[in-house]
Design a protein around this motif. Structure first.
Motif, PDB file in Angstrom:
ATOM      1  N   UNK A 194      -2.064  47.631  44.853  1.00 22.24           N
ATOM      2  CA  UNK A 194      -2.345  46.282  45.338  1.00 22.24           C
ATOM      3  C   UNK A 194      -3.786  46.152  45.823  1.00 22.24           C
ATOM      4  N   UNK A 195      -4.255  47.174  46.529  1.00 20.82           N
ATOM      5  CA  UNK A 195      -5.628  47.167  47.032  1.00 20.82           C
ATOM      6  C   UNK A 195      -6.627  47.195  45.882  1.00 20.82           C
ATOM      7  N   UNK A 196      -6.353  48.039  44.899  1.00 15.17           N
ATOM      8  CA  UNK A 196      -7.247  48.120  43.725  1.00 15.17           C
ATOM      9  C   UNK A 196      -7.255  46.797  42.958  1.00 15.17           C
ATOM     10  N   UNK A 197      -6.068  46.186  42.828  1.00 14.82           N
ATOM     11  CA  UNK A 197      -5.967  44.906  42.121  1.00 14.82           C
ATOM     12  C   UNK A 197      -6.724  43.808  42.881  1.00 14.82           C
ATOM     13  N   UNK A 198      -6.629  43.834  44.220  1.00 15.45           N
ATOM     14  CA  UNK A 198      -7.340  42.850  45.037  1.00 15.45           C
ATOM     15  C   UNK A 198      -8.847  42.981  44.864  1.00 15.45           C
ATOM     16  N   UNK A 199      -9.347  44.224  44.841  1.00 19.41           N
ATOM     17  CA  UNK A 199     -10.781  44.469  44.634  1.00 19.41           C
ATOM     18  C   UNK A 199     -11.200  44.008  43.242  1.00 19.41           C
ATOM     19  N   UNK A 200     -10.355  44.274  42.254  1.00 18.06           N
ATOM     20  CA  UNK A 200     -10.675  43.866  40.880  1.00 18.06           C
ATOM     21  C   UNK A 200     -10.751  42.340  40.766  1.00 18.06           C
ATOM     22  N   UNK A 201      -9.826  41.628  41.435  1.00 14.38           N
ATOM     23  CA  UNK A 201      -9.864  40.156  41.416  1.00 14.38           C
ATOM     24  C   UNK A 201     -11.150  39.629  42.053  1.00 14.38           C
ATOM     25  N   UNK A 202     -11.568  40.271  43.133  1.00 17.18           N
ATOM     26  CA  UNK A 202     -12.816  39.855  43.780  1.00 17.18           C
ATOM     27  C   UNK A 202     -14.015  40.045  42.854  1.00 17.18           C
ATOM     28  N   UNK A 203     -14.034  41.177  42.132  1.00 12.50           N
ATOM     29  CA  UNK A 203     -15.137  41.416  41.195  1.00 12.50           C
ATOM     30  C   UNK A 203     -15.181  40.319  40.133  1.00 12.50           C
ATOM     31  N   UNK A 238     -24.085  44.292  31.960  1.00 17.47           N
ATOM     32  CA  UNK A 238     -22.931  43.831  32.726  1.00 17.47           C
ATOM     33  C   UNK A 238     -21.640  44.438  32.187  1.00 17.47           C
ATOM     34  N   UNK A 239     -21.536  44.534  30.858  1.00 17.25           N
ATOM     35  CA  UNK A 239     -20.354  45.143  30.244  1.00 17.25           C
ATOM     36  C   UNK A 239     -20.226  46.614  30.649  1.00 17.25           C
ATOM     37  N   UNK A 240     -21.360  47.322  30.629  1.00 13.27           N
ATOM     38  CA  UNK A 240     -21.356  48.732  31.017  1.00 13.27           C
ATOM     39  C   UNK A 240     -20.972  48.883  32.487  1.00 13.27           C
ATOM     40  N   UNK A 241     -21.454  47.955  33.327  1.00 12.79           N
ATOM     41  CA  UNK A 241     -21.111  48.004  34.749  1.00 12.79           C
ATOM     42  C   UNK A 241     -19.617  47.784  34.952  1.00 12.79           C
ATOM     43  N   UNK A 242     -19.045  46.830  34.227  1.00  9.44           N
ATOM     44  CA  UNK A 242     -17.603  46.565  34.318  1.00  9.44           C
ATOM     45  C   UNK A 242     -16.801  47.787  33.896  1.00  9.44           C
ATOM     46  N   UNK A 243     -17.231  48.428  32.815  1.00  7.60           N
ATOM     47  CA  UNK A 243     -16.547  49.620  32.323  1.00  7.60           C
ATOM     48  C   UNK A 243     -16.612  50.743  33.356  1.00  7.60           C
ATOM     49  N   UNK A 266     -12.205  52.923  39.483  1.00 10.71           N
ATOM     50  CA  UNK A 266     -10.879  52.546  39.997  1.00 10.71           C
ATOM     51  C   UNK A 266      -9.806  53.523  39.506  1.00 10.71           C
ATOM     52  N   UNK A 267      -9.903  53.893  38.239  1.00  8.83           N
ATOM     53  CA  UNK A 267      -8.941  54.837  37.664  1.00  8.83           C
ATOM     54  C   UNK A 267      -9.033  56.180  38.374  1.00  8.83           C
ATOM     55  N   UNK A 268     -10.263  56.653  38.613  1.00  6.60           N
ATOM     56  CA  UNK A 268     -10.452  57.927  39.307  1.00  6.60           C
ATOM     57  C   UNK A 268      -9.932  57.856  40.745  1.00  6.60           C
ATOM     58  N   UNK A 269     -10.132  56.690  41.383  1.00  6.32           N
ATOM     59  CA  UNK A 269      -9.657  56.537  42.759  1.00  6.32           C
ATOM     60  C   UNK A 269      -8.131  56.618  42.822  1.00  6.32           C
TER      61      UNK A 269
END
Length: 261
Positions: free
Chosen positions: A146-155, A204-209, A215-218
């Motif tokens: 949930x926390x990771x998803x919340x951070x992803x939505x903010x990005x 920007x694409x590279x930054x998103x990747x 996030x996956x590593x976290x």
């Protein structure tokens, strides 16, 4: 005497004619100035009306974005409250788990020599403890996702806000005729041209990747901590706090973007 009187009248007539000529010239000059001032006032009135219209549009847009900002702020505050409640529950669960483990260990040691019925009771309690540990693991994993998803939505919201600001800046720097000319040269519509301007660049694409990979590593790190032997609470809390700090930075950035758009 009459002759002098006539000469005097003629002299006065010429003087009056010259004065009249001078007055007429002065009057023409004043009329031209009045006409120029009237035209200038008319132009200024038109300019003022135009500025008023632009001010009305800007005021409406400001009100719209203020509403969006307040809505986003309210949503973020609700999610922060939810996360705070989850953190409190996680601490309570960890304390309860520690107490149950201590109790189970003491009971196993003290009841090792007692009857099979007592041993069965201890085994049930131990099974309950294991189930609670598994429930705690499930809770931590759900909290992390949930926390990771919340951070992803903010990005995503931040990227959308930046795109909107970039497109608005581009539109502002180009006239409507320039936009239509560019669209004509590229053989696309103006709407397609706006979509082209909104396309992410390679950086920007590279930054998103890279963010997705982090996030996956976290999440993998959280999983690894849960699989290790006790105690792991401090390390788990550090990992959760790291993501919460990242979220707070993103919240501030998003609020700033919404406020200045």
């Amino acid at each position: 005497m009459k002759r002098h009187l006539i000469e005097d009248l003629r002299s006065r007539l010429r003087s009056n004619q010259e004065n009249e000529k001078t007055s007429n010239e002065t009057l023409e000059t004043l009329e031209r100035k009045v006409k120029a001032l009237s035209e200038d006032c008319s132009n200024k009135k038109t300019s003022i009306d135009s500025l008023k219209q632009r001010l009305n549009v800007a005021t409406k847009e400001k009100s719209k974005y203020e509403q969006l900002y307040l809505k986003a702020k309210d949503e973020l505050e609700k999610k922060d409250l939810t996360l705070t409640n989850l953190e409190s529950k996680m601490i309570e669960t960890e304390c309860a788990m520690t107490q149950l483990e201590t109790t189970a260990s003491q009971q196993l040691h003290g009841l090792a020599k007692q009857s099979g019925q007592a041993l069965e009771t201890v085994q049930k309690k131990l099974l309950l403890t294991i189930n609670k540990v598994e429930e705690f693991m499930t809770f931590v994993k759900a909290l992390s996702r949930e926390l990771q998803h919340s951070v992803q939505e903010l990005r995503i919201k931040i990227k959308q806000a930046k795109k909107m600001r970039k497109v608005r800046a581009c539109k502002k720097s180009l006239s409507q005729e320039s936009v239509q000319l560019a669209a004509s040269i590229l053989n696309v519509s103006t709407i397609d041209l706006e979509e082209i301007l909104e396309v992410e660049d390679d950086e920007e694409t590279a930054k998103t990747k890279m963010e997705c990979e982090k996030d996956k590593q976290w999440l993998q790190h959280i999983q690894k901590l849960l699989e290790e032997q006790f105690p792991f609470a401090a390390y788990l809390m550090d990992a959760i706090q790291e993501k919460l700090d990242e979220k707070m930075i993103l919240v501030e950035e998003y609020s700033s973007l919404i406020k200045h758009t």
